[in-house]
Every structure is written in C-alpha cells, then in structure tokens.
Design a protein around this motif. Structure first.
Motif, PDB file in Angstrom:
ATOM      1  N   VAL A 192      30.054 -32.727  43.271  1.00 47.73           N
ATOM      2  CA  VAL A 192      29.546 -33.705  44.014  1.00 47.73           C
ATOM      3  C   VAL A 192      29.244 -32.936  45.200  1.00 47.73           C
ATOM      4  CG1 VAL A 192      31.912 -34.617  44.548  1.00 47.73           C
ATOM      5  CG2 VAL A 192      29.872 -35.981  45.069  1.00 47.73           C
ATOM      6  N   GLY A 193      27.999 -33.384  45.875  1.00 49.71           N
ATOM      7  CA  GLY A 193      27.747 -32.988  46.939  1.00 49.71           C
ATOM      8  C   GLY A 193      27.199 -31.661  47.158  1.00 49.71           C
ATOM      9  N   LEU A 200      31.911 -19.010  45.264  1.00 44.70           N
ATOM     10  CA  LEU A 200      32.527 -19.850  44.169  1.00 44.70           C
ATOM     11  C   LEU A 200      31.543 -20.583  43.189  1.00 44.70           C
ATOM     12  CD1 LEU A 200      36.051 -20.766  45.660  1.00 44.70           C
ATOM     13  CD2 LEU A 200      35.570 -18.854  44.534  1.00 44.70           C
ATOM     14  N   PHE A 201      30.465 -20.823  44.002  1.00 45.33           N
ATOM     15  CA  PHE A 201      29.492 -21.793  43.442  1.00 45.33           C
ATOM     16  C   PHE A 201      28.216 -20.967  43.003  1.00 45.33           C
ATOM     17  CE2 PHE A 201      31.985 -24.949  45.429  1.00 45.33           C
ATOM     18  CZ  PHE A 201      31.928 -25.957  44.701  1.00 45.33           C
ATOM     19  N   LEU A 202      28.417 -19.619  42.627  1.00 50.02           N
ATOM     20  CA  LEU A 202      27.407 -18.799  42.297  1.00 50.02           C
ATOM     21  C   LEU A 202      26.578 -18.882  41.161  1.00 50.02           C
ATOM     22  CD1 LEU A 202      28.433 -15.061  43.053  1.00 50.02           C
ATOM     23  CD2 LEU A 202      26.780 -16.378  44.222  1.00 50.02           C
ATOM     24  N   ASP A 203      27.271 -19.728  40.210  1.00 46.73           N
ATOM     25  CA  ASP A 203      26.481 -20.110  38.918  1.00 46.73           C
ATOM     26  C   ASP A 203      25.645 -21.188  39.034  1.00 46.73           C
ATOM     27  OD1 ASP A 203      27.792 -18.021  37.268  1.00 46.73           O
ATOM     28  OD2 ASP A 203      29.614 -19.256  37.156  1.00 46.73           O
ATOM     29  N   GLU A 210      20.669 -21.276  43.054  1.00 47.51           N
ATOM     30  CA  GLU A 210      20.597 -21.626  44.563  1.00 47.51           C
ATOM     31  C   GLU A 210      19.218 -22.562  44.961  1.00 47.51           C
ATOM     32  OE1 GLU A 210      20.351 -17.775  46.552  1.00 47.51           O
ATOM     33  OE2 GLU A 210      20.578 -18.850  48.385  1.00 47.51           O
ATOM     34  N   GLU A 211      18.446 -22.459  44.270  1.00 48.97           N
ATOM     35  CA  GLU A 211      17.397 -23.649  44.468  1.00 48.97           C
ATOM     36  C   GLU A 211      17.857 -25.029  44.441  1.00 48.97           C
ATOM     37  OE1 GLU A 211      17.210 -21.428  42.301  1.00 48.97           O
ATOM     38  OE2 GLU A 211      16.582 -22.218  40.351  1.00 48.97           O
ATOM     39  N   ALA A 212      19.048 -25.207  43.826  1.00 51.09           N
ATOM     40  CA  ALA A 212      19.457 -26.499  43.452  1.00 51.09           C
ATOM     41  C   ALA A 212      20.553 -26.711  44.204  1.00 51.09           C
ATOM     42  CB  ALA A 212      19.771 -26.767  41.992  1.00 51.09           C
ATOM     43  N   ARG A 213      21.366 -25.724  44.739  1.00 51.70           N
ATOM     44  CA  ARG A 213      22.460 -25.884  45.583  1.00 51.70           C
ATOM     45  C   ARG A 213      22.191 -26.569  47.019  1.00 51.70           C
ATOM     46  NH1 ARG A 213      25.279 -20.540  46.528  1.00 51.70           N
ATOM     47  NH2 ARG A 213      24.094 -19.951  44.774  1.00 51.70           N
ATOM     48  N   ILE A 214      22.922 -27.541  47.273  1.00 51.95           N
ATOM     49  CA  ILE A 214      22.937 -28.222  48.646  1.00 51.95           C
ATOM     50  C   ILE A 214      23.791 -27.454  49.462  1.00 51.95           C
ATOM     51  CG2 ILE A 214      23.348 -30.407  49.873  1.00 51.95           C
ATOM     52  CD1 ILE A 214      23.218 -31.633  47.123  1.00 51.95           C
ATOM     53  N   GLY A 237      20.173 -34.796  38.793  1.00 58.64           N
ATOM     54  CA  GLY A 237      18.807 -35.114  38.599  1.00 58.64           C
ATOM     55  C   GLY A 237      17.809 -33.796  38.866  1.00 58.64           C
ATOM     56  N   ASP A 238      18.320 -33.064  39.771  1.00 60.22           N
ATOM     57  CA  ASP A 238      17.601 -31.643  40.146  1.00 60.22           C
ATOM     58  C   ASP A 238      17.560 -30.964  38.908  1.00 60.22           C
ATOM     59  OD1 ASP A 238      17.008 -32.908  42.581  1.00 60.22           O
ATOM     60  OD2 ASP A 238      18.653 -31.771  43.570  1.00 60.22           O
TER      61      ASP A 238
END
Lengths: 510, 455, 510, 455
Positions: C260-261, D26-29, D32-36, C266-267
């Motif tokens: 979350v966040g 830790l969020f490497l998976d 990147e284009e979708a990561r906020i 959706g993307d």
C-alpha cells in the motif's frame, strides 16, 4: 511472562500521539489541510525548559500491550470472589461506566456558568436527596473526596457546631473496634482520642462509655455495623447518652452495605455519617481510588457543612451555593445565617462517582436496595455457618453476623499464622480476606462476600477456605511459603521499607 | 435484580444451612422499632438499564458539553484531548475492579503502574520522590502545608500564601488551618503584568514554616520560583510550588529544578478529563529524599520476592493512618488509583517528545489567541508572559459578559469575579485558557462576540 | 483456573436483565412510575411457545466474570506478537473502536430514508474513494462481507462481463501458491479450476501461464505479493497476456499490506481485487470476524459490480443506488445501462468496518500508509535475515521478501515437525506462525510480523524462534509434547472430528 | 505516526542487519515504473486522533440516530436495548484482537464461547446443531439453499421461495442461483391477513430441492411451518425456515420444533445493534445431525487434550475451503466471531426467563401500538397475527408519507414500496416494528402524525 518497566522499553524519541492539524481535516476527497499558522515567538518569560525531562514514550501498540500485560498480574472482582472484609468488593455495573462517560457529565468544566450545568447540579441534588432519604438524616455534604475525607468533614462539622455554641471540648471517644481511620481523623481535627473497650461479645461497652462521657467530650466515633461484623444493638442508647452529655455521634458508614433499606442511622440518633460511594453504591475501586465520601448530617449539624453545596428551591431550580452567595442564600431560603465551616476541596466533589452512585440507586430501587442488605447479610452468615467446626468464630455465639464473618486463628498449628492461610488462599485462586483486623480478635480474618456473589461461587470459596484452614490446623509447612502459583512469591516488604526505592533510576547511570 | 445472583431457592437453601427461619431473623440485633419492613418508601422500585440510561441521558443533555461550545475555561481544570486507548486501558476489569494493592503477589499490575507513575511525576516535577497520588490539587496543597508544619515540629506556625494561588486552594488551606491553629497570610492578587514576587518575599519571616506559590499562577503568569526559594530558604522556610497545568511543564522548567522543596499539583490535564471537577488527581513530590518519611499518602517501592525476582509493594505504610491511627502523616486512605493509571498511560503515550510538542502547541495557540483578542476594542491582555492561559482586562464586568456569551454557545473563560467574589478591583478580569483542542475558528468566534458585546 | 460452561453454571430462572418500565423513570424525588399498560391478549396466531427452550441465564456479575475469565484463555495481539503469515495481525487502534460506536454510525437502521443517513453514505463513499485511489482502479463494490465474499464478487463480475459479451468461458487458472479460498471461490462461481506451477524461485511460471491461455480461460486468480512472500515481478506481463487472450485478472488483495502506497495494482493491469479491511486497514479480527471485503474494479468490470452502491454526483450529494433506481441512475449519470450482476447481501455492507477503515486511512495519511508497507517489509526482512543459518529460507536467495518471511523444516531432527516447533513456540509465549502453507514448501512456516511491532519485540521473538529452531534441529524430544504451559495441552482434533460433539448436552439427561 | 513503533535509528540498524542500503532496496521486485516514490498523492498527510475524531463526528452527526427519533423500522433489522456489559466484554483485548482459533491451546476463550453460542442457537431454533455463525441472515439463507442443492446432488434444481421472504434475501438467492443454474420460483407477497401457505405448497413439486419460508414473514405474519414442512417432505424437498427476529422465538414455537430441516436467520437483534446494516450475524442450524457434514461455515466441537482435560477445537474443517479448495461446502472463511460473542453474552444475560419476558414485552407493546394505530382514520392493520411487527395499509403512498414524517423526527417504518419496488399493489403498505425500546409516547407521536398527514 514478565513485563519490563516503561523506562526499560520506552524511548525519549518515541511518542504514541500525533500533532498535525489544529483539529481540522477537510476532505471532500482531495483537499490538503492548511499548514498550521506559524508559531509566534515564545512568551514563556525566560523559563523555557532546557534540560531533558526523562520521560520515555511508547507507540500506541506498545502502550496497549504494556498495560494489558500488566493488568493480567492483578486480581480483581471481575476474576473472582474478593472477600476483603470492610472493603465491600461488590460487582461494578457496566451501565454506570457508560453513564459516567456521557458528554454532559464527563466533558463539563466545574466553573461553567450554572445555566450550562443544570443537569449536573440535578444529579448532585438527586443523589443528595436519596442519600438523605436512605439514612433518615437532614442534610448532606457532597464534596468530600473519599471516606477518610468524609470522616474529617463530619468531625469538622461537630467541631464547628461546638465552637458556634462556644463549647470548647477536647476529646473524641473511639471504641476499640473502630476503623483505623477514625482516630487519625479525630487527631487531624485537633482532638485528643480516647479508646472505649469492647464487651466480650464484640460490641461497645455502653456502661464504660457512659462513665467516660462529660463536658470535655466532643463526641464519639462509632462504626455500625461494627468491625466485628455485629450490629450495635445499643446504638440508640449510646446516642441518647452522648447527646445528653452535650456531645455528637459520628457513625462510620463504611459498613452501610449491611443495613441499607433495613434501618436508617438517623432513626438511631446519629449526627454525622460518611458514605463510601465505592462500597455500598458500587463505584469501582480502581486499584485504590478514586473514592467519594458524602457525609449525611443531622438537623443540628447541617448548618455547619462545607461549601459548596446544591439546593433545590421551591421553583424546582437546583442552585449551586458557593462562598459568594452562601450567606444570602441561607438567609433567603433557610431563614437564618448558614454557618459553614469552609471548603474541603476545589470544586464540587466527585461528579464521576455521583453519576455512578445515582445510577446504582435507581437501578436497585426500593426493593433492590433492601435486597442488597439482605443478600449481603445472608451470604456472610452462610459463610460463617458453613465453616462451623473448621475455623473459630469468636463472636459466633453472639448470634447472626451482619455482612461480614469474623474468624480467629485459634487452633492453627504452631508457627502457622493468619498470614500463611491468607497467602495459601491465593494459590486456591482467591484474594485473601482482611487480616489482623479488628485488633480485638487474635489473628483476625474478616470475610465479606457481598451480595453479588452467587451461592455456587460461595460454595466453591468455602471449599477452598475449608481446605486451607484444615491444612493450617494440620501444620502443613507448605503454607509458610505460599503463594506458589501467583505472579510473585512472597515479597520482601522489610527490604522495601528499609531501603526505599520509590522511583526508577537508570542502572546504566548508577 | 440483574446485579443480585441469588435465586429464591438459593436463599431458602442457605437459610436452612444457617438455621434461620427467614432473612429478618438475621437482623434481630437491629431494634425492631427502627427496622424497616417492606420496600423503601418513596423510592421507585428497581428499574431496567434502559430506564436508568434514559433518565441519566436526559440529565446529561441539560448540560452544555465542552466539545459543543467554543471553550476557553481553565483556572485549574483544562480540556485536553485524551487518546482513546487511555479509556480502553482503564476499563480493563483487572484495573477497574481491583482493590488497593495490599496483597502484592496478586497486584503487581497496579503496583508496577504506580511505580511508573511515581517516577513520571517525580521527573516532571524535578523531584526525587513522588507519592502514589492524592485526591486532587487542592487537597495535595493542604497536605503539603501540613507536612511543612510537621517538619517545623510546631515551632513555626505561619504559612505564607501567594495572592495568585488558586483561590479554592487557598480556601481549603484556610479551612483546614482553622482546626490546626496555623496562621495563614495571604491577599488577593494584584492585576500586574508580572507576579509580585517581591511582595511575597517581604511577607516571609522567621516564623514562616512554608511559602506557597503557584506556577503558572492563577492569572497565568510565571513567578520566579528560584528567587522565592532562595528567600524562603534563607529564613528557614520551605517553598511549596503548586502547579495546576502539568502540560506547562513540557515547556517551562520544573519547580524542583528551580528550588521548590515540595511540589504539588493537579494532574487532571493528563488522562483524566474535565468531569465537572472530579475525580481529579493530586500530585505530590519532594525534591529531597530526606523528606520522604514525612510525606503523606501511599508510596509504592521496589523490592524482591522469595525467589529474588523484582516486585513492587506499598511501603513506608507506617506513616499511614490505618496503621498509625492518631499518629498518621495524613488522613488519606483511598487515593486516586484509577486516575493515576490514566495519567500514567497518557504520559506514556505522550513521552517526552509528545509532551513537549503538546506544550508547544498549547503555547503557540495561546499566543495567537492573545494577539487576536488584544485587537478587540475594549480588551487588554494583562500578562507579560504565560503558558496556555492569560488574563484579559475587559471594558465591563467580565462575569456578566461571560453569561451573555453563554447564549451563543461560547464558554468564554473564568471571570475573576467568580473566582474572587467580593474583590471589586478584579471584576473586569477574564481568565482565558487555550489548549490543543482550541481551533482558530473558536478564537475568531470569541473575538467577534467580545467585539459585539463590548461595542 | 478452569471456567465451566454457561450451561453448567446458569439457571433457567436467572436473568441478568430487568424489564420494569417502558423506558420511563420520572423522579423529581418521589414520583412512582406508572405500572405498564395491561397486556392485551396475545395475537401469536396459536404458535405460542409451550415447551422450555433450554437457555440458562446468569446475573450481570456472573456474566462479566464468566467472559472475563474465558477471555484470559486467549492469545491476542494485545498480549504479544502474532506472527501468523497471510493474516496480518497488526495493532487495532482504539480510536477506531470509539468512532464505530458514535450514535450516528452504530444506531442507524439500514432502511432509514436516505435523507436521514447522509453522513453514513458519505463514509461509504469516502472510503470507496480512497480504496480506488490507493489501488489505482476505477470502481469498487463495497458490500462484500469478507475477503472470500469479495473474491466471489470479483469472479462474478468477471463472469457477468464475459456473459455480457456473450463469451462463455469455463476455466479459471490459479497458481499453486494461491490462497485456498481462490479455487473454492472459482468453483462456487461455476468455473473449472486449473493449477499453474511456480518457478523454483517461488513465482508464477509466466511461460506456463502463457501456454495455457486461450479462448476457454475466463481469467486468472493471482496473489500478489504471493504466498511465498514474494512480489510477482512479472505481474504486468501476466496481465497483458491474460488480457490479450480475452480474460481478466483477479488479484487476491490479502497481502496488500506489503505494497500500500508503494505500488498500485491498477497500474499492473489488475481487473479486480478484494481488500481485507481487517488486514491492511486494521479492523479487529475478533476471534474470527467480522471481516469486510470491498472489491476494487477496473473500468472494464465496474459496470458489473453488485447492488447497492453509493455515488457522489456533481452537486456533492452522495446517492444510494438500489434495485429500484439502478437503471435510471446509470442512464442519467453514467450515460449508459448499468449491468450489475445482482445483490450479494441484504443491506449495504459492513458499515462498522467502514468507519474503522476510513479512520485508519485518515490517521495514517499519505506518509503513514506508505510507511506501513515499508515498515512491514522491513520487519519481515529483519526476521528473515536474523535467522540466517538457523532456519532454512527456501526463497531467501530470491532476494528480499515482502511483508512475510517463509521458512522450511529442512534440517529438523527426524520425527520433529513444523507442528512441534509451532507448539513449542507457544511455551515461549508466542502464537505460532502459519504452518504448512504455502504447499510448495516442505513444512512451511510463514512469519508475518507486521509494521506495528517494535524492533525490541522482534528481537525478543527472534531469540525465542532461534531457540526452538535449534531445539528442533538438535532433536529435543520435549517439543513433541509441547505446549506444556498453555491453558491446554495438545488437543485431540481427530476425536473431535470422528465423534463430533457440537452442542452441549446435559450429562444428567444422557 | 502513533501506530508505528520503529524509530529512524531502529530502521537504520535493521537495514544494516539485512544488508540493504535503504528501504527501497527491499522493493526491488516492484517494477520501477510502477513504484511510487514519496508520499501518496492526493491523500492528506497523517492526522491526529483529534482531527480524525472531529471529522468522523461531523459525519456521524449528519445521520439521525434511532435513539433521537420515534422509531418504527424493522424489516430484518431491529432496535433493541443492549446491556452495557455486552460491549464491555467484546472490547476485551483478548477477544477483540484475537485471530480465528486455529491454535486451540491458546484460544479456548473464543472456542468455548463458540461452543456455547452454537448450543444457544441450536436450542433457540429447535435444532440439533448450529454452526459458529455466518456473515448475515441473507447469506446464511443462500448457503442453506446451496446446502439443499448439495443434498439433492444436483438431481433437483428448483428452489421455491415464499413470496413473503425478505426481498433482499430473495434477491441474494436469485443472484447466486444465476451462477449455479438453480431455478428460483417466487412471487411478491399478497396483502392478506394470513400468509398464503396453500399457494406456496401448491408450487412444491418433485423437482424441488427446497422450500424457503420466513417466520414471522416480511409482513409480520406467521406461516404454518408444520403444514408446509409436511408438504415439502412429502415431495422429498427440504424446508428452510428463515427468521429475521430471534426475539420472536422467545414467544413462538421454534421452526425446528415445527419441522423445518434447516433453520437460518439474522442474529442482529441479540447483542449486535443496528449499525446501518453490518456487521450482522448469520445463524445457521440443522434439525437433524445427519446433515452436519453438509453444513457450511465453521464448527466448534468438544474434545480432550493430552492430559484428558476437556477442550474445544474447530472441527470438521475438511468441509472448509482453505482445506478443500474447490470441493469446499461454502465460500466462507471469516465468520462473525465478535458478533457471535455479543449474541452469546446478551443471550446469557437474558437467559430463558429474560428472553421470554423480552419477547412478551415486545408483543405487548406491538399489540397496543396496532390497536392505537388502527384507530387512525385511513389506517388499517393487515395482520391477523404478528409478533412485534405488522403491516399497515394506508390511504396513500406509504413511501411518501414516511418521507414526510421524517421531518418531524419520526422514522415511521419501512414502506413496502421501498422493499418491493415496481409492485404497484403494495405501495400503500407500511411495515411497523415495535420493540421494548418503543414508548407509548412514540406510538402517540406516530398516530398523531399519521392522523394529520392522512387528513
């Protein structure tokens, strides 16, 4: 499971609260709240804190867990029978908790203009009305904050009344079986305290009392039902004798639970009596308070009660009478000067307890309150008689007890004491009874089951008590080291008093 | 009756065991002419939950709750936001329905809590030791005066009260002193921008057992505790500092740090709530450990059990009245255990960081409010310095103005006329408190209403 | 201490409620309430109950004690870390409990005229807005009552959408590592279920999936982050492939807490995803519910969501759309027929959970919610790495895990199992982790610490887990009989299933 | 953030242990284009308790709470008084924050409670076995239909719904049946003084897997369950009885006693409260033990532990979906545990005596109300018999009248027009519910308002 101290798990940098907006959150989906207005420069007069305070914080999850775990190391009525004599550990109705939290009671400031707190004043006045009604008295002082504070209030009323008639008396008589608070209170009010002995059957020695009465005696403080669990049969005669000698009668109302709805202290000549709302009227004890100790007063003492007070006038309006208007109000409505002795506390007393006590009275009503006394006395006598032949009941031959049953340690094997039995009771899953009180009985054990215990709960308790009593008589040495299954074994109270550690000090800094 | 578990058949079975024919046989010792038979006259019969709740709700609704008004009252009782988890915890049956922890083996929850509470209070006050709480600030104040008398062993009988001590506190001290023959020296406060520390110091003499000064004082001003302490100590008197707003101590130096010997106060701001004046929470601490055995009230101390595990007990109870009878150090038996728990939990949630931010937020909003209200024609801010409460001087009788604003759901503050009746010089004074619960809209509402009423 | 069953301590004649006045108590001191109006003769049509029902009652004191004592036999988050993987046992804020009890939410009937429930509709709509916003979707169905109900809702949307285009597809593909609810749901909705294997590194085998896609495949149900605790890196590619083949992508949102966040489903091409409000948004689990499972929907699926729903129109008014006006409302405001698939439940969904979830979202806000995912993932990785060399982490080499750490029983001494380790953890004071799930790992242990645990709490847990793991590897036989210190020893589940005793029968009557 | 315990220094220390340079590693998976990055756009930043509480209170106050109105709504959700101790108990952390009791050794509190609950429901319904609760009455009703289908092994595909079944329940059954190819036979109810039991019986045939009948029905009438059961059984169909007001079963015979095979219903009246429709409590029971293994939902059973002590476990879970996957007996995973606890506690407080008195009080007040309202010109009472809810026929469109009365704070009931949209024959019907919370003044208020609006 051990729970560390807050100071061992908290951090100075951790907080469980957020401060971000001054109470505004405007949504409609997407609007960001405004940043708060900038802080003007401090106007603290040069007293700004510069040093750390030393107050660690916890986040909310840690806080809830810390206190939930701590709470589980407590015994409580919600967990089982709590036979503490003289403490009246009865059930606390949950309705009363809900009512005390209504915004009109919980979220009102004591100094709001009276027109905005009429309901609160009505609660105080309605409770006052019923307390007077139930005790057969003439007036009531609502502001005392607890039983001992109420005692003090009553004695101060007596002193003020005596002073008003220019009668400087110096002595208060207190029977042996009185609560320990009584002599302390009398001394605090500036009196000399003298004891009056008890008869072998456990009541005040009327003749000894009469013999001591005289022009130096301001009054007597008497507990009725007394701490031997007996009703003072001679109460009226005692009152008459005291009054005849020019003194006043203070009655300790801690045991009112036994007689509410059955007899009115006013009918027995009592001049002042405090009422522990957390006993008879079941406001929660909360691990040691808050209490509330309104004092009902006879006609002779009523004019001397403390400020503030409430009064309903003929038009139905409830007034709050404070320093400012006490004089004029008394003149207008009571036809005479009011001779109040002053103020015992800021504000008006324990409102949060008043709402609960009033709810309790209305819930029980005319039939229920009387049943309270009857069931309390029935339960105590049932415990008393069910232990016949197991535990010695020194005043058993005196007839039925009131709401508490008194036993002695007679017959215990050498070296085993009331304390050992009490601690062994913990291992049976119970809180011990009151021990070594009253002083007139050796190794006293005072059991007050209260009316909110079922017969099944009493039977279970009697089995447990019988078992430990038999072990005490048989000389079971394991009692000496009880409790074995509580969160703690016996605690070293001597060490605590000899080298007091009363605040946490960081061992790393020591 | 929903609260009474015995059934009629239980009752008969129990009477059989007792050997009594009926219940009244158990009340034989009550003289028959005084015994009431039948239900209590005049009182309605027992009522359902629903009926009682409705009745009490009706009474509750006759009051204007602080949350429903623009609210500015203080003077010893403050409206603060209390986190929901505080109430959740104090309603745990194991806390709510426990007795005084006389049996420590099964009361470690309450005892450890009290030990934490004592430590928090001591640190907040800049003291060595705090007790396990007293009834409220006003009775704690009186207990401090009585303690100073005890320390003076009756050789000094004069108590010097600051004129800017909360008048109810002063009244309690005066009432109780009547019965102990202490002499009380005091006077109403003067409406000056700074407290009259010099005047107070001038009243201290060699017969003075203690000096009582409030910080911040009843007008919201900050007296110079350090200077007064020095003067008191020079004359062999103790300084008692009284604080009625503990949140202030997140922003200003503690009285202990500044030299007060006994620090007492009201703890209601942290965790307890307004409750129309009670139950509240008396805080009591001494700067120096040497005074511990003279302290009133309960104390919780650390010790070990038979297996050497750390545990807590009530200690030094030889000072208490249920043991010492007429030699006790105080008349207090019950304290404010549950309120102390609420304080302990709220303070734990705050922590040092939260307390400081809370204090600064109070002060920030109070400064903004003072500046805004000062702009209203006919309004002057008295204070030079303040924390979250200050005194306004109005062109008019503050008491009447407060009453007038009530009709617009504005609880504008506490008028000095109500606090100090009979002091004509103070009638224009209005004490205004601002906390984190005060919004800028509330301040605007008050300012606009004052503007109208003073026009 | 054992607590008997209600049926063993209650009585048919005992009640903990009173009925005396129809809600009236008029005091002013002394007035007696009127007795209730006399009962007219019964109009029950001859169906009056004549036989006893068999429902014993307890007085209030006994009730409070019974349940207080029972409660103490439970483990709960309030007592300690609750590492159940896939269940997201995080702290439940007490503010949310308070809010859910506000009279405007708790005391409102679902069929009140809409003008009297505008605030309730706004709550639903505001929560809907944020759920859509956080997931990057187009619409949301709020009424599903729990996660599994939400899954069903999502699949029914897919089925309705396919039917609307006359496309009768029969198969739903479900990867091996899916939650057990997924295949059950697909079957309930009338689909054939086929498995898709996982790669050795614990993710969906994209090539295998692509190979299986075709005109008979209605869609795939995928869990992301998956039950191996890993993010499905190829999610977008999977979605694209499914869409290209004419199917839809259902995502199980049980693990939304991890992302979350950080990323919006959706993307990544998701068409439908349920959100367990009791997981990510922290409404209390309550010993097994109630849950709440809103389903966010893509633009393609939104028209097919169930009734009723709320919608805010341009004038700011929030409408409640039910059977009656669904057609006309859709025509007027969305410019087309709404093709809802029907109603999944009476009324509007779990309002009591909506208020809590909305409070949770607003409390955390834009920074806090993101921090939730980050801290949850940080905590899980900290546990994973702190047990390096102690417990085998089969997908440890695949890189960081998401919010849960997965271990296997590799290296345990012969005869000792994951179950034994889990039960031994109880003796250490912890609830066990999820066991034997996912199925792709032998003796799987799935640990989800959540973001509401402090580092100190994790460190303590790691010590305990390390200790039992080492004992499992060393072959400590005492594990086999754990727990030893819980309210119960291991319970005989086989007996319970073989001879089901599902209600209490009075042994005296047997 | 008050709910997140990690401090920044904790976070760095933990990243060091993990060997990651920062959180994003830790969020490497996550592609990147979708990561906020940075805070979530559009959402406000975190807010204080006080701010959230104020916001939610504002929304709460936009609703008319039942306690603030003369209230007569029912139709599947009833306003009853819930004792304060119920809420106290369900807020115990050990109940509130526990998970599904999959580890029975440390979940006996929840499990024993569920066992008690199952027993209470079974007895109330006159059945052998009840499950540990479902989502609500409407989904329980659908699960019963699905269970009947399972028992019929697909050989009977017709489901006969009483026209007087709650229309939302019927709608749920119809929706779900669309996907399972069951045939649903039903019709809107006819406005007769007695339910049309004969018409219902006439629709049962050999292809019928089950008949669904509500008791009391949506118009408040009491169908003859025994007669319908007999007819259904003759044709090899199961009778499903639906009850939406459990309090009624304190006054009338239970459906199980009368021959229903599966009894389901809404438990909200006991302990749960209105809550705008949810969470509620689905009750589900079978008259005969032989059907147990076909039941949906969780079951709690008695067993013993390794030392022979009695204990409770979730059992027969091979029926459940998390084990059986696509062969499960239902789609339900989470149930309504906490609502089941509330029901269990409230029912324990009531006991048989309290439930019967509560039921009789409801019925008494409903009778008085029906008689009073029947006297209003333009008002007719439809029902011959009823429990605490009956149907009025008004001289006018009930829906419009309800809306009108709302402005006087009267929530007059549920119009049949809202329940059965599109059925012109029902528009004058108004369903009125009366419970122990209804006062005679409320009834007078409604009568007077109806008199005025119908004049």
């Amino acid at each position: 499971l051990e729970e560390p101290l807050l100071f061992e798990i908290g951090h100075i940098e951790t907080t469980g609260v957020d401060f971000d907006f001054a109470g505004k959150l405007d949504l409609a989906g997407v609007e960001q709240p405004q940043p708060p207005s900038p802080a003007p420069s401090s106007r603290l007069g040069g007293f700004e804190r510069t040093e750390p305070i030393g107050l660690p914080g916890l986040s909310e999850p840690e806080t809830v867990r810390h206190y939930t775990r701590l709470s589980r190391q407590n015994y409580a009525i919600d967990l089982g029978l709590f036979p503490l004599g003289s403490c009246t550990m009865k059930h606390n109705p949950r309705l009363n908790e809900k009512i005390a939290r209504m915004p009109g009671f919980a979220d009102v400031h004591p100094l709001q203009p009276v027109d905005t707190v009429r309901g609160a004043l009505e609660v105080i006045n309605e409770l006052a009305f019923w307390l007077i009604h139930l005790t057969g008295m003439h007036g009531v002082a609502m502001s005392p904050k607890a039983g001992a504070h109420g005692e003090l209030c009553g004695i101060l009323c007596i002193r003020a009344a005596l002073e008003a008639r220019g009668d400087a008396r110096e002595v208060i008589l207190v029977p042996e079986s009185a609560h320990g608070t009584n002599p302390a209170t009398a001394a605090f009010a500036g009196y000399k305290v003298e004891d009056i002995p008890a008869t072998p059957e456990g009541r005040v020695d009327l003749e000894a009392l009469k013999a001591r009465l005289g022009p130096d005696v301001a009054g007597v403080m008497i507990t009725n039902p007394n701490t031997c669990g007996l009703f003072e049969r001679d109460m009226k005669a005692i009152s008459d004798a005291v009054h005849e000698a020019g003194g006043f009668v203070y009655c300790d109302g801690a045991n009112f639970n036994a007689i509410v709805g059955k007899v009115r202290p006013g009918d027995l000549g009592v001049d002042a009596m405090h009422i522990n709302l957390h006993k008879t009227f079941s406001t929660p004890h909360g691990g040691g308070g808050p209490g509330s100790g309104p004092v009902v007063l006879s006609e002779a003492l009523s004019p001397f009660g403390p400020l503030p007070y409430t009064a309903r006038t003929g038009d139905g309006v409830v007034h709050l009478v404070e320093e400012e208007d006490a004089e004029s109000f008394a003149k207008e409505h009571f036809g005479g000067p009011l001779q109040h002795f002053g103020r015992m506390t800021a504000f008006h007393g324990q409102m949060g307890m008043f709402t609960r006590a009033l709810s309790y009275i209305l819930s029980h009503g005319a039939d229920g309150l009387k049943q309270v006394a009857e069931d309390a006395v029935l339960n105590a006598n049932y415990v008393l008689r069910s232990l016949d032949g197991v535990l010695d009941a020194p005043f058993g031959p005196s007839g039925p007890c009131m709401h508490e049953a008194l036993f002695s340690d007679k017959g215990f094997a050498d070296g085993l004491s009331t304390l050992d039995l009490a601690k062994a009771l913990i291992d049976e899953g119970y809180h011990p009874m009151t021990m070594y009180f009253p002083l007139v009985v050796h190794g006293a054990m005072l059991v007050e089951p209260t009316e909110t215990e079922s017969k099944a709960a009493l039977d279970q308790f009697i089995v447990a008590l019988r078992s430990v009593a038999e072990r005490a008589k048989a000389g079971d040495e394991s009692l000496r080291t009880a409790p074995h299954y509580a969160p703690r074994r016996r605690l070293d109270e001597t060490l605590a008093a000899r080298r007091p550690m009363l605040a946490w000090n960081d061992p790393d800094l020591a | 009756m929903r609260y009474l578990p015995l059934t009629d058949s239980d009752r008969s079975a129990m009477l059989d065991v007792i050997g009594a024919p009926d219940i009244d046989a158990l009340f034989l010792d009550v003289p028959e002419e005084a015994r009431i038979s039948g239900p209590i006259e005049g009182l309605p019969m027992h009522a359902s939950e629903m009926a009682v709740e409705k009745h009490m709700r009706r009474l509750s609704k006759k009051n204007l709750a602080a949350a429903d008004a623009a609210f500015f009252l203080g003077a010893g009782a403050y409206k603060h936001h209390i986190p929901a988890s505080v109430d959740h915890i104090i309603q745990r049956g194991e806390f709510l329905t426990a007795y005084t922890p006389y049996q420590p083996e099964i009361a470690q929850g309450t005892l450890q809590m009290l030990f934490e509470f004592q430590t928090q209070v001591a640190r907040l006050y800049g003291c060595a030791v705090a007790n396990a709480s007293m009834y409220d600030g006003s009775t704690a104040c009186w207990e401090a005066v009585a303690m100073a008398s005890r320390i003076a062993r009756g050789k000094k009988r004069k108590v010097v009260l600051s004129g800017a001590l909360h008048p109810h506190y002063a009244e309690v001290v005066r009432t109780m002193a009547k019965f102990t023959d202490d002499e009380i020296a005091g006077a109403p406060p003067s409406l000056t921008a700074k407290p009259d520390d010099e005047g107070l110091i001038a009243r201290i003499d060699e017969d003075t057992s203690c000096v009582v000064v409030q910080y911040p004082d009843i007008l919201g001003r900050l007296p110079d505790i350090a200077k007064i302490a020095e003067a008191a100590h020079e004359r062999g008197a103790l300084l008692i500092a009284v604080n009625t707003e503990p949140v202030a101590l997140g922003a200003v130096k503690s009285p202990g740090e500044l030299g007060a010997d006994i620090v007492v106060g009201e703890g209601q701001s942290i965790g307890v709530g307004l409750q129309f004046g009670g139950p509240y929470l008396g805080l009591f601490a001494v700067r120096d450990e040497k005074h511990v055995r003279m302290m009133p009230g309960r104390l919780c101390g650390e010790t070990v059990d038979a297996e050497g595990k750390r545990g807590f007990v009530l200690t030094l109870s030889t000072r208490e009245q249920h043991i010492r009878r007429e030699k006790a150090t105080s008349n207090i038996c019950t304290n404010s255990g549950l309120c102390a728990l609420a304080f302990n939990v709220h303070m734990t949630l705050l922590g040092e960081k939260g307390l400081r931010r809370l204090a600064m937020e109070n002060h920030r909003l109070a400064c903004l409010a003072a500046d805004r209200l000062a702009k209203v024609p006919g309004v002057k801010v008295l204070n030079d310095a303040f924390f979250n409460e200050f005194t306004l001087l109005l062109d008019g009788d503050a008491r009447a103005i407060v009453r007038k604003l009530t009709k617009q759901n504005i609880l504008a503050g506490v008028s000095l006329g109500r606090l100090f009746p009979g002091n004509d010089g103070l009638t224009n004074g209005l004490l205004v408190a601002v906390t984190e619960t005060t919004t800028e809209e509330d301040v605007e509402t008050l300012a606009a209403a004052l503007e109208e009423v003073l026009a």
